[in-house]
Design an enzyme around this catalytic site. Structure first.
Site, PDB file in Angstrom:
ATOM      1  N   HIS A 162       0.800  -1.191   0.054  1.00 15.14           N
ATOM      2  CA  HIS A 162       0.012  -0.091  -0.009  1.00 15.14           C
ATOM      3  C   HIS A 162       0.875   1.172  -0.120  1.00 15.14           C
ATOM      4  CE1 HIS A 162      -3.635  -2.215   1.158  1.00 15.14           C
ATOM      5  NE2 HIS A 162      -3.207  -2.875   2.086  1.00 15.14           N
ATOM      6  N   ASP A 199       8.841   3.119   6.397  1.00 17.62           N
ATOM      7  CA  ASP A 199       8.688   3.456   4.781  1.00 17.62           C
ATOM      8  C   ASP A 199       9.724   2.197   4.229  1.00 17.62           C
ATOM      9  OD1 ASP A 199       7.890   4.867   2.704  1.00 17.62           O
ATOM     10  OD2 ASP A 199      10.061   5.850   2.855  1.00 17.62           O
TER      11      ASP A 199
HETATM   12  N1  LIG Z   1     -10.897  -3.598   9.390  1.00 16.29           N
HETATM   13  C1  LIG Z   1      -9.800  -3.783   8.288  1.00 16.29           C
HETATM   14  N2  LIG Z   1     -10.214  -4.607   7.208  1.00 16.29           N
HETATM   15  C2  LIG Z   1      -9.358  -4.875   6.302  1.00 16.29           C
HETATM   16  C3  LIG Z   1      -8.002  -4.297   6.507  1.00 16.29           C
HETATM   17  C4  LIG Z   1      -7.784  -3.270   7.500  1.00 16.29           C
HETATM   18  O1  LIG Z   1      -6.762  -2.835   7.622  1.00 16.29           O
HETATM   19  N3  LIG Z   1      -8.751  -3.297   8.438  1.00 16.29           N
HETATM   20  N4  LIG Z   1      -7.226  -4.324   5.460  1.00 16.29           N
HETATM   21  C5  LIG Z   1      -7.554  -4.992   4.307  1.00 16.29           C
HETATM   22  C6  LIG Z   1      -6.383  -5.177   3.309  1.00 16.29           C
HETATM   23  O2  LIG Z   1      -5.206  -4.718   3.849  1.00 16.29           O
HETATM   24  C7  LIG Z   1      -6.565  -4.746   2.010  1.00 16.29           C
HETATM   25  O3  LIG Z   1      -5.437  -4.563   1.411  1.00 16.29           O
HETATM   26  C8  LIG Z   1      -7.526  -3.931   1.538  1.00 16.29           C
HETATM   27  O4  LIG Z   1      -7.457  -3.521   0.326  1.00 16.29           O
HETATM   28  P1  LIG Z   1      -8.601  -3.656  -0.712  1.00 16.29           P
HETATM   29  O5  LIG Z   1     -10.061  -4.085  -0.211  1.00 16.29           O
HETATM   30  O6  LIG Z   1      -8.216  -4.025  -2.056  1.00 16.29           O
HETATM   31  O7  LIG Z   1      -8.853  -2.003  -0.836  1.00 16.29           O
HETATM   32  P2  LIG Z   1      -9.802  -1.246  -1.419  1.00 16.29           P
HETATM   33  O8  LIG Z   1     -11.169  -1.043  -0.692  1.00 16.29           O
HETATM   34  O9  LIG Z   1      -9.367   0.161  -1.703  1.00 16.29           O
HETATM   35  O10 LIG Z   1     -10.014  -1.776  -2.981  1.00 16.29           O
HETATM   36  P3  LIG Z   1     -11.324  -2.399  -3.630  1.00 16.29           P
HETATM   37  O11 LIG Z   1     -10.926  -3.252  -4.814  1.00 16.29           O
HETATM   38  O12 LIG Z   1     -12.289  -1.069  -4.317  1.00 16.29           O
HETATM   39  O13 LIG Z   1     -12.315  -3.137  -2.793  1.00 16.29           O
HETATM   40  C9  LIG Z   1      -8.671  -5.746   4.238  1.00 16.29           C
HETATM   41  N5  LIG Z   1      -9.714  -5.466   5.342  1.00 16.29           N
HETATM   42 ZN   LIG Z   2      -3.385  -4.609   2.768  1.00 16.05          ZN
END
Ligand SMILES: Nc1nc2c(c(=O)[nH]1)N=C([C@H](O)[C@H](O)COP(=O)(O)OP(=O)(O)OP(=O)(O)O)CN2
Ligand SMILES: [Zn+2]
Length: 148
Positions: A54, A92
């Site tokens: 990320h 980082d």
């Molecule tokens: N409560 C949380 N749930 C999730 C976290 C978190 O930090 N807290 N993190 C993730 C994953 O790290 C994942 O990388 C999230 O990415 P993604 O779902 O692909 O991101 P987006 O929502 O921006 O992308 P879309 O493809 O538009 O869904 C998962 N859960």
């Molecule tokens: Zn992630």
């Protein structure tokens, strides 16, 4: 008409100052408290063994009195140094789970990244000044932590 100006009432003003810092890191969502199947079910694609990355955006907000002499809540030069020490040096271009000892047994969710940054900053900023850490994991996934 009554003067409702804060400075008139208390002799001081309170301001909130935010510094933005972006950093890049990789991670894998995986809990040592869950089986492999449970990890896969709960974290899905984010449990991929080889991880994913990320471009995080951290917004660090301090709260305090505007010093009458300096005009500052905190000198941004000092806040930048604190952010460098707590965010940039340890996080980082790192793999959060493998390079940062804190995440060896703490799942590297954005909630926990925010808590990690809070804990580091609250130790080195003036007492009571830390107000909020906001982390954008993606444009759509945002966590706010205020030390509660
Ligand atoms: N409560 C949380 N749930 C999730 C976290 C978190 O930090 N807290 N993190 C993730 C994953 O790290 C994942 O990388 C999230 O990415 P993604 O779902 O692909 O991101 P987006 O929502 O921006 O992308 P879309 O493809 O538009 O869904 C998962 N859960
Ligand atoms: Zn992630």
């Amino acid at each position: 008409m009554a003067n409702t100006n804060a400075e008139h009432q208390t002799g001081e003003r309170i301001a909130y100052l935010t510094r933005v810092q972006c950093f890049s890191a990789s991670h894998r969502l995986h809990s040592l408290g869950l089986s492999d199947d449970e990890n896969q079910r709960i974290f899905g694609k984010c449990n991929n063994p080889n991880g994913h990355g990320h471009n995080y955006r951290a917004e660090v907000t301090v709260r305090g009195k505007i010093n009458k002499v300096t005009g500052m809540v905190i000198n941004l030069t000092d806040l930048k140094e604190c952010i460098e020490e707590v965010i940039m040096v340890p996080l980082d271009h790192k793999n959060l789970d493998m390079d940062v000892p804190y995440f060896a047994n703490v799942v590297s969710t954005t909630e926990n990244v925010a808590a990690y940054i809070w804990d580091g900053l609250v130790k080195i900023l003036p007492v009571g000044e830390m107000y909020e850490v906001k982390i954008y994991e993606t444009d759509k996934n945002i966590v706010v932590y205020r030390g509660e």
